[in-house]
Motif scaffolding. Sequence first.
Motif, PDB file in Angstrom:
ATOM      1  N   GLN A  90       0.077  16.390   0.279  1.00  0.00           N
ATOM      2  CA  GLN A  90      -0.012  17.292   1.420  1.00  0.00           C
ATOM      3  C   GLN A  90       1.092  17.009   2.432  1.00  0.00           C
ATOM      4  N   LYS A  91       1.484  15.735   2.535  1.00  0.00           N
ATOM      5  CA  LYS A  91       2.551  15.377   3.468  1.00  0.00           C
ATOM      6  C   LYS A  91       3.892  15.993   3.073  1.00  0.00           C
ATOM      7  N   GLN A  92       4.015  16.406   1.821  1.00  0.00           N
ATOM      8  CA  GLN A  92       5.271  17.006   1.369  1.00  0.00           C
ATOM      9  C   GLN A  92       5.391  18.468   1.790  1.00  0.00           C
ATOM     10  N   PHE A  93       4.307  19.047   2.298  1.00  0.00           N
ATOM     11  CA  PHE A  93       4.312  20.469   2.602  1.00  0.00           C
ATOM     12  C   PHE A  93       3.948  20.767   4.061  1.00  0.00           C
ATOM     13  N   VAL A  94       4.202  19.800   4.943  1.00  0.00           N
ATOM     14  CA  VAL A  94       3.928  20.043   6.359  1.00  0.00           C
ATOM     15  C   VAL A  94       4.963  21.018   6.913  1.00  0.00           C
ATOM     16  N   LEU A  95       4.544  21.807   7.897  1.00  0.00           N
ATOM     17  CA  LEU A  95       5.470  22.731   8.537  1.00  0.00           C
ATOM     18  C   LEU A  95       6.487  21.945   9.366  1.00  0.00           C
ATOM     19  N   GLN A  96       7.745  22.282   9.210  1.00  0.00           N
ATOM     20  CA  GLN A  96       8.793  21.587   9.949  1.00  0.00           C
ATOM     21  C   GLN A  96       9.131  22.354  11.228  1.00  0.00           C
ATOM     22  N   PRO A  97       9.111  21.666  12.368  1.00  0.00           N
ATOM     23  CA  PRO A  97       9.414  22.343  13.627  1.00  0.00           C
ATOM     24  C   PRO A  97      10.898  22.662  13.759  1.00  0.00           C
ATOM     25  N   VAL A  98      11.190  23.588  14.646  1.00  0.00           N
ATOM     26  CA  VAL A  98      12.573  23.920  14.962  1.00  0.00           C
ATOM     27  C   VAL A  98      13.119  22.854  15.906  1.00  0.00           C
ATOM     28  N   ASN A 133      11.776  10.449  -3.635  1.00  0.00           N
ATOM     29  CA  ASN A 133      11.295  11.179  -4.808  1.00  0.00           C
ATOM     30  C   ASN A 133      10.762  10.229  -5.883  1.00  0.00           C
ATOM     31  N   LEU A 134      11.453   9.117  -6.063  1.00  0.00           N
ATOM     32  CA  LEU A 134      10.999   8.135  -7.050  1.00  0.00           C
ATOM     33  C   LEU A 134       9.672   7.539  -6.618  1.00  0.00           C
ATOM     34  N   ARG A 135       9.555   7.211  -5.325  1.00  0.00           N
ATOM     35  CA  ARG A 135       8.304   6.644  -4.827  1.00  0.00           C
ATOM     36  C   ARG A 135       7.159   7.635  -5.014  1.00  0.00           C
ATOM     37  N   LEU A 136       7.390   8.900  -4.675  1.00  0.00           N
ATOM     38  CA  LEU A 136       6.361   9.923  -4.822  1.00  0.00           C
ATOM     39  C   LEU A 136       5.928  10.060  -6.281  1.00  0.00           C
ATOM     40  N   THR A 137       6.891  10.046  -7.184  1.00  0.00           N
ATOM     41  CA  THR A 137       6.590  10.209  -8.607  1.00  0.00           C
ATOM     42  C   THR A 137       5.770   9.034  -9.140  1.00  0.00           C
ATOM     43  N   LEU A 138       6.211   7.819  -8.850  1.00  0.00           N
ATOM     44  CA  LEU A 138       5.520   6.641  -9.364  1.00  0.00           C
ATOM     45  C   LEU A 138       4.116   6.511  -8.772  1.00  0.00           C
ATOM     46  N   MET A 139       3.989   6.754  -7.483  1.00  0.00           N
ATOM     47  CA  MET A 139       2.667   6.663  -6.867  1.00  0.00           C
ATOM     48  C   MET A 139       1.732   7.726  -7.423  1.00  0.00           C
ATOM     49  N   SER A 140       2.249   8.918  -7.648  1.00  0.00           N
ATOM     50  CA  SER A 140       1.422   9.995  -8.197  1.00  0.00           C
ATOM     51  C   SER A 140       0.927   9.653  -9.592  1.00  0.00           C
ATOM     52  N   ILE A 141       1.819   9.123 -10.425  1.00  0.00           N
ATOM     53  CA  ILE A 141       1.439   8.742 -11.786  1.00  0.00           C
ATOM     54  C   ILE A 141       0.332   7.688 -11.751  1.00  0.00           C
ATOM     55  N   CYS A 142       0.495   6.703 -10.904  1.00  0.00           N
ATOM     56  CA  CYS A 142      -0.486   5.618 -10.844  1.00  0.00           C
ATOM     57  C   CYS A 142      -1.820   6.097 -10.258  1.00  0.00           C
ATOM     58  N   LEU A 143      -1.783   6.989  -9.289  1.00  0.00           N
ATOM     59  CA  LEU A 143      -3.020   7.520  -8.717  1.00  0.00           C
ATOM     60  C   LEU A 143      -3.778   8.365  -9.740  1.00  0.00           C
ATOM     61  N   HIS A 168       0.813  -1.218   0.000  1.00  0.00           N
ATOM     62  CA  HIS A 168       0.000   0.000   0.000  1.00  0.00           C
ATOM     63  C   HIS A 168       0.848   1.270   0.000  1.00  0.00           C
ATOM     64  N   SER A 169       1.953   1.247   0.743  1.00  0.00           N
ATOM     65  CA  SER A 169       2.783   2.456   0.862  1.00  0.00           C
ATOM     66  C   SER A 169       4.080   2.387   0.070  1.00  0.00           C
ATOM     67  N   TRP A 170       4.372   1.259  -0.519  1.00  0.00           N
ATOM     68  CA  TRP A 170       5.514   1.077  -1.407  1.00  0.00           C
ATOM     69  C   TRP A 170       6.854   1.410  -0.755  1.00  0.00           C
ATOM     70  N   ILE A 171       7.038   0.977   0.481  1.00  0.00           N
ATOM     71  CA  ILE A 171       8.293   1.289   1.167  1.00  0.00           C
ATOM     72  C   ILE A 171       9.471   0.540   0.569  1.00  0.00           C
ATOM     73  N   PHE A 172       9.202  -0.435  -0.313  1.00  0.00           N
ATOM     74  CA  PHE A 172      10.300  -1.145  -0.960  1.00  0.00           C
ATOM     75  C   PHE A 172      11.073  -0.228  -1.906  1.00  0.00           C
ATOM     76  N   ILE A 173      10.468   0.893  -2.283  1.00  0.00           N
ATOM     77  CA  ILE A 173      11.181   1.904  -3.082  1.00  0.00           C
ATOM     78  C   ILE A 173      11.854   2.855  -2.101  1.00  0.00           C
ATOM     79  N   LYS A 174      13.147   2.764  -1.968  1.00  0.00           N
ATOM     80  CA  LYS A 174      13.862   3.513  -0.940  1.00  0.00           C
ATOM     81  C   LYS A 174      14.021   4.990  -1.277  1.00  0.00           C
ATOM     82  N   ASN A 175      14.039   5.319  -2.555  1.00  0.00           N
ATOM     83  CA  ASN A 175      14.188   6.722  -2.959  1.00  0.00           C
ATOM     84  C   ASN A 175      12.837   7.427  -2.827  1.00  0.00           C
TER      85      ASN A 175
END
Length: 468
Positions: A278-286, A210-220, A201-208
């Motif tokens: 949306q997870k790519q744009f969360v505010l990062q704490p100090v 950016n690659l995981r985000l790209t492939l999942m986005s294309i398929c979605l 479901h989350s494709w953690i086998f893809i370690k990169n």
Amino acid sequence: MSSNSPRRPSSLIGWLLRWHPRLGAVVGLAIIAWGLSGLAHPIISRIQPSAEAYLYKLEAFSTADLLSVSEAAKRAGITQSLTAVRLLAWQQQAYYRLQTDSDIIWLNANSGAVVDNAERDYAVFLARHYLGDQHSAVKSLSLQTEFDEDYVFVNRLLPVWRVAFEREDGMRVYVDTASDRLGTVVNNTKAATSVFFRNVHSWIFIKNDNLRLTLMSICLVGGGVIALAGLLQYFLQWRAGRGWRQGRSALKVHRLLGVTVAITAVTFTGSGLYHLWQKQFVLQPVAVPTQSVAAEQLAVNWSAVNANIVQADMVAIDGQAYFRTWYEGELHYIDARDGQVLNDGERLHAIALVAQYMPTDAPIKATRTVESFNDEYGFVNKRLPVIAVDYERADHLSVYVEARSGALATVVRDADRYEGFSFAFLHKWHFIDGLGHTPRDIISACFATGIALTFSLGMFLFLRRARR
């Protein structure tokens, strides 16, 4: 114009007939995997092990004859600065749990004597309490400071002790000795299903990432487009009367299932894509530095505070050490030097924590104590109770902190609220919660299965045609 108009739907139907199966063949495996893992999710949640208890209640103890932290540390010969201090009772004896940059030390709070192996013994004690197993031998005991395949990020608490027992199910229990809390319980079944779900479901086998985000986005995106295209194709063929009921049984079933689940496929893939991005744009704490206090500054006389207390944890507010102390059924913040009570201490502590994690010039609108999960602060955040600090900003920023541990629980803006609403209602189907948890899971699982079957039949039809 009139001579061309009849050919437009025919041309569009032909284009859809040509490209709908081809695009489906490209992203079909991904959609099938998501559908099957979506079906498996409610099943997995029901076969996972459960703890015997989810809370460990500390008992009140007498403060008579208790040493101050400074005196106990002096008797034990501890000269290092302390990053955490806790006073609690365990097995009818009061202890100080002191943490330095390099070690955790337990002292008898009445004598100042160092208690060997207390941290490890307490971890095993908590693990047995939560698991309800007082007899199985301990196979291994280790301190875990990072998340891994067995103890994943969703559990939130770190560091924790991993207590593995000699049992046929391979049970291991993760406990936080700094707060007596259960991280999670994991057996061999849960570990295997977790690996399955996270890979499929989350494709953690893809370690990169950016690659995981790209492939999942294309398929979605592709899955949503295919569903809409199939729905449009079905409608145009029906309107044109061009044999939309014709074909072999596999094609008929594919069409019927496709029409039934098309909109659901769009909501699943659309909300999944929204959640992913949306997870790519969360505010990062100090990064907040660890507090460090000299033991001699912690000179509070406990018997002068109250005759009985339940626990006390050192916290820092604007550089000053306080003890977050429970007695007489209420929470009090007392000065670590002289025991003076700080009025409104928890709110001031929360504001100080938020200012460290998420600095902003915006004025504070309100502070709220949150004691149960809700639509904005969901179960995925794990920590309760928490304090929410709301700001007067255009994005309606709310920062949730856990005063107990000093941890940042989550950060929520309007963008996060919209995505959370989308994911809860369109992906997890909470809009039918009124039917009950089990009926909701059954209905959503049926649609997930329907989507997987639709794409499976579509790929079968495509491959059969390609062979011809």
